[in-house]
Structure formats: structure tokens, C-alpha cells
Design a protein around this motif. Sequence first.
Motif, PDB file in Angstrom:
ATOM      1  N   VAL A 124       6.413  -1.309 -10.206  1.00 17.00           N
ATOM      2  CA  VAL A 124       6.251  -2.507  -9.367  1.00 17.00           C
ATOM      3  C   VAL A 124       7.490  -2.824  -8.515  1.00 17.00           C
ATOM      4  O   VAL A 124       7.346  -3.129  -7.320  1.00 17.00           O
ATOM      5  N   GLN A 128       7.174  -3.353  -4.633  1.00 18.92           N
ATOM      6  CA  GLN A 128       7.547  -4.635  -4.007  1.00 18.92           C
ATOM      7  C   GLN A 128       8.545  -4.396  -2.874  1.00 18.92           C
ATOM      8  O   GLN A 128       8.460  -5.022  -1.819  1.00 18.92           O
ATOM      9  N   ALA A 129       9.474  -3.480  -3.101  1.00 14.25           N
ATOM     10  CA  ALA A 129      10.482  -3.187  -2.072  1.00 14.25           C
ATOM     11  C   ALA A 129       9.816  -2.634  -0.811  1.00 14.25           C
ATOM     12  O   ALA A 129      10.284  -2.877   0.300  1.00 14.25           O
ATOM     13  N   GLN A 130       8.704  -1.898  -1.011  1.00  8.07           N
ATOM     14  CA  GLN A 130       7.986  -1.345   0.155  1.00  8.07           C
ATOM     15  C   GLN A 130       7.031  -2.335   0.780  1.00  8.07           C
ATOM     16  O   GLN A 130       6.548  -2.128   1.881  1.00  8.07           O
ATOM     17  N   GLY A 131       6.660  -3.359  -0.017  1.00 12.02           N
ATOM     18  CA  GLY A 131       5.659  -4.319   0.453  1.00 12.02           C
ATOM     19  C   GLY A 131       4.240  -3.775   0.391  1.00 12.02           C
ATOM     20  O   GLY A 131       3.326  -4.304   1.037  1.00 12.02           O
ATOM     21  N   SER A 132       4.030  -2.714  -0.398  1.00 13.19           N
ATOM     22  CA  SER A 132       2.677  -2.179  -0.569  1.00 13.19           C
ATOM     23  C   SER A 132       2.623  -1.326  -1.834  1.00 13.19           C
ATOM     24  O   SER A 132       3.660  -0.862  -2.316  1.00 13.19           O
ATOM     25  N   GLU A 172      -0.917 -11.644  -9.383  1.00 12.90           N
ATOM     26  CA  GLU A 172       0.527 -11.820  -9.207  1.00 12.90           C
ATOM     27  C   GLU A 172       1.064 -10.977  -8.045  1.00 12.90           C
ATOM     28  O   GLU A 172       1.972 -11.394  -7.333  1.00 12.90           O
ATOM     29  N   LEU A 173       0.483  -9.788  -7.872  1.00  9.89           N
ATOM     30  CA  LEU A 173       1.089  -8.832  -6.933  1.00  9.89           C
ATOM     31  C   LEU A 173       0.417  -8.794  -5.562  1.00  9.89           C
ATOM     32  O   LEU A 173       0.951  -8.170  -4.639  1.00  9.89           O
ATOM     33  N   PRO A 175       0.337 -11.000  -3.205  1.00  8.86           N
ATOM     34  CA  PRO A 175       1.220 -11.427  -2.102  1.00  8.86           C
ATOM     35  C   PRO A 175       2.236 -10.367  -1.690  1.00  8.86           C
ATOM     36  O   PRO A 175       2.842 -10.462  -0.629  1.00  8.86           O
ATOM     37  N   HIS A 176       2.442  -9.366  -2.555  1.00 17.47           N
ATOM     38  CA  HIS A 176       3.383  -8.275  -2.228  1.00 17.47           C
ATOM     39  C   HIS A 176       2.658  -7.072  -1.613  1.00 17.47           C
ATOM     40  O   HIS A 176       3.253  -6.005  -1.450  1.00 17.47           O
ATOM     41  N   GLY A 177       1.365  -7.243  -1.330  1.00 22.46           N
ATOM     42  CA  GLY A 177       0.611  -6.128  -0.733  1.00 22.46           C
ATOM     43  C   GLY A 177       0.233  -5.054  -1.753  1.00 22.46           C
ATOM     44  O   GLY A 177      -0.066  -3.919  -1.386  1.00 22.46           O
ATOM     45  N   ILE A 178       0.261  -5.434  -3.025  1.00 23.91           N
ATOM     46  CA  ILE A 178      -0.062  -4.459  -4.081  1.00 23.91           C
ATOM     47  C   ILE A 178      -1.436  -4.802  -4.658  1.00 23.91           C
ATOM     48  O   ILE A 178      -1.663  -5.928  -5.103  1.00 23.91           O
TER      49      ILE A 178
END
Length: 249
Positions: A124, A128-132, A172-173, A175-178
Motif C-alpha cells: 500500500v 499510495q506514493a503512485q496514487g494508484s 480506506e484506499l 481516495p488514493h486511487g487504489i
Amino acid sequence: MLLKDKVAVVTGVGSDSSIGRATARVFAAQGARVALIDIDMEAVQASGTALGEPHRAYLSDVSDAAQCRRTISHIVADLGPVDVLVNSAGIVHGTRITEIGADEYNEVLDTNLRGTFLMSQAVVPHMQAQGSGNIVCVSSIAGQSGGGVFGSSHYAAAKSGIFGLAKALARELAPHGIRVNAVAPGPIDNDFTKGRMTSDIKRELAAKIPLGRLGTPQDVANACLFLASDLSSYITGIVLDINGGLLIH
Ligand SMILES: NC(=O)c1ccc[n+]([C@@H]2O[C@H](COP(=O)([O-])OP(=O)(O)OC[C@H]3O[C@@H](n4cnc5c(N)ncnc54)[C@H](O)[C@@H]3O)[C@@H](O)[C@H]2O)c1
């Protein structure tokens, strides 16, 4: 090519008939660079050889947090940032409730549920660092129906836990594009139960399945491809049944 230039991590790639290996093959055919993970050294070597370059195989125990983190770091260094994780490593014991000891309980919960949690936790931060990113968790019909072919209450509990975990991560994820989803295979025609699924049991089961047959590892791999690719771009937090109609909600 649905996964062109993506880096995909697949756990539980042991035998040639495993769901993980079938998924790795399908992902590789769709353009992904695949990192294959298993706890079994021979299986790791065989799976690496089976897929060839540019894919890589790694020895790791998904129930060990430090190993998960280390392995994901190696994968990022070798293949690049991880786009897709398929948590397929799993184990089952057909044991009645009164016979399940603490060690067996821990092994089943740790491999299926903790392993899914820890591998997801390890990828994760990179996603998250990649935004996807995209996570597919291989659960089971046993987590929905309680199983029933063999007594395996610990397995059903672990697989049921995976549904909650996948749904919570999806919320949870997002919003991070995951995106995070689960698949729930019914009985698959391979050797997951280590010989306990005799041909008589398979025949009896097939007779109860509306589509008239057990599933194949490829059936599950194709569903994983759908969830891991942009074909399912607006889908997160679902449980996708792959059971030939055995369980229709
Ligand atoms: N085969 C079925 O009938 C069926 C049905 C429903 C769900 N499932 C699920 O599908 C998944 C894959 O099962 P399969 O049919 O491919 O079985 P399989 O036994 O062929 O593959 C499972 C792999 O996980 C590996 N593994 C076990 N513990 C591990 C650990 N701690 N760390 C890393 N790897 C580990 C094993 O070495 C093995 O290679 C499992 O999660 C299983 O619960 C299977």
C-alpha cells in the motif's frame, strides 16, 4: 493488452495447477511484469522458470511481516513500482472443530487472513506514493456458505475475514486511487485439498453445480484479470463469485 507495462505481484504460485500460477500466466500474457511469491523453494524456482524473463520469482512467507516488506522492496527494485497485488496464497485443513489445535488454527488464519493483510500492508505505501493501485484477494465460497465438503471452520472464518478486510481496504484506499476487491471461488479442479477431493466427491459436487462442472484455475485467473485491469475501473469493494451457480445469493 490489459496490463501492459504493469508490475503485478501474485502470491501462492506453487504448483502448475495453482490459481496463483494461472493468474500469473494470464497477467504475463496481458503485458504485465509478474513477481511470483511462494513459501516453497522448489515451487518458487519452478514458477520462475515456467514464466521466464522478465518475470521474477521470490521466496517469501506471506504470514511474516518483515519478509513481506523485504520482498516487496526487492520487487520494486527489480521490476519497478507495484501496480497490482493478487493475494492467492492459502492453505486448508479438513478438520472437525473438536480436533483443531492451536497450531493448526494459527497456520490457517495466519496464511489466509494475516497473509492477505500483511502483503496488502507491504504494497500500500508504494501504491499510495503512485496514487494508484489494485488489490485482488482470493477468498472462497467457504467464507460465504461455511464450506461443508470437509469440516474446516477455521478456514471458513479466515476466508470470511478476507471479505471484511477487502471491503475495509476498498473504503480506506479509494481516495488514493487504489481499488480492492475479493473473489470467491467455488470448488476448483486442482490439488488444493491435497488428494482429499476424490473423483467421486468431485463428481457428486459437479452434479450439484448448475453449470455442471467444477471450476478451473483459469476461471479464477480470468476473474482476477477483470478486477485487476481497467475493465473494472468503477468497481471496488465487491466480492465476485466464481462458482458455476453453486451459490446464488
Ligand atoms: N482450489 C480450490 O478449490 C479453491 C477454492 C476456493 C478458494 N481457493 C483459494 O484459492 C487460493 C489458491 O489456492 P490453490 O487452489 O491455487 O491451491 P494451491 O495449494 O495450489 O496454492 C496455494 C499456494 O500457496 C502457497 N502458500 C501456502 N502458505 C504460504 C505462505 N505462508 N506464504 C506464501 N505462500 C504460501 C503454497 O505453497 C501453494 O503453492 C487459496 O487462497 C485458496 O484458499 C481455492
